[in-house]
Design an enzyme around this catalytic site. Sequence first.
Site, PDB file in Angstrom:
ATOM      1  N   GLY A  15     118.914 -40.947 -50.257  1.00 40.84           N
ATOM      2  CA  GLY A  15     119.636 -42.122 -50.748  1.00 40.84           C
ATOM      3  C   GLY A  15     121.035 -42.219 -50.170  1.00 40.84           C
ATOM      4  N   ASP A  16     121.683 -41.087 -49.991  1.00 37.72           N
ATOM      5  CA  ASP A  16     123.007 -41.042 -49.368  1.00 37.72           C
ATOM      6  C   ASP A  16     122.942 -41.608 -47.950  1.00 37.72           C
ATOM      7  OD1 ASP A  16     125.829 -40.050 -49.093  1.00 37.72           O
ATOM      8  OD2 ASP A  16     124.879 -38.735 -47.627  1.00 37.72           O
ATOM      9  N   ALA A  17     121.929 -41.227 -47.213  1.00 38.53           N
ATOM     10  CA  ALA A  17     121.770 -41.722 -45.839  1.00 38.53           C
ATOM     11  C   ALA A  17     121.495 -43.225 -45.820  1.00 38.53           C
ATOM     12  CB  ALA A  17     120.635 -40.968 -45.141  1.00 38.53           C
TER      13      ALA A  17
END
Length: 128
Positions: A15-17
């Site tokens: 999700g960060d990416a």
Amino acid sequence: MEIVEHNATSLAWIGDAIMSLKVREHLLKKGYRKADVLQKKSSRYCSAKGQSIMLETLVDEGFFNDKEREILARGRNATIHSKAKNADGKTYLQATALEAVLGYMYLYGHEDRLELCMQRIVEIGDTL
């Protein structure tokens, strides 16, 4: 009933990416070109503090469905072994929860929800 096999930290990792990529695309579309400006702008959106504010806003708006709220709870309760640079533990877990729900939407094929969520996230981020 959908079974989510990934743990919260794995969901948050992807999700960060996803969030970083979508924010970078958004900033380029807005016309920013200088690397230092892009970095400063993106850090507002992708910091734990910014993500925590975005999550609170989305929750207050009733954006998330039941399954997404379940994933958010898993993210908030995740065991994190790293330390946030510029955020307290609660803020960092809020950011992890937002990243986890984005990872869930991406990995489990909820593209329409992911797109809606990211549209709202960049709208909120533009005000930070």
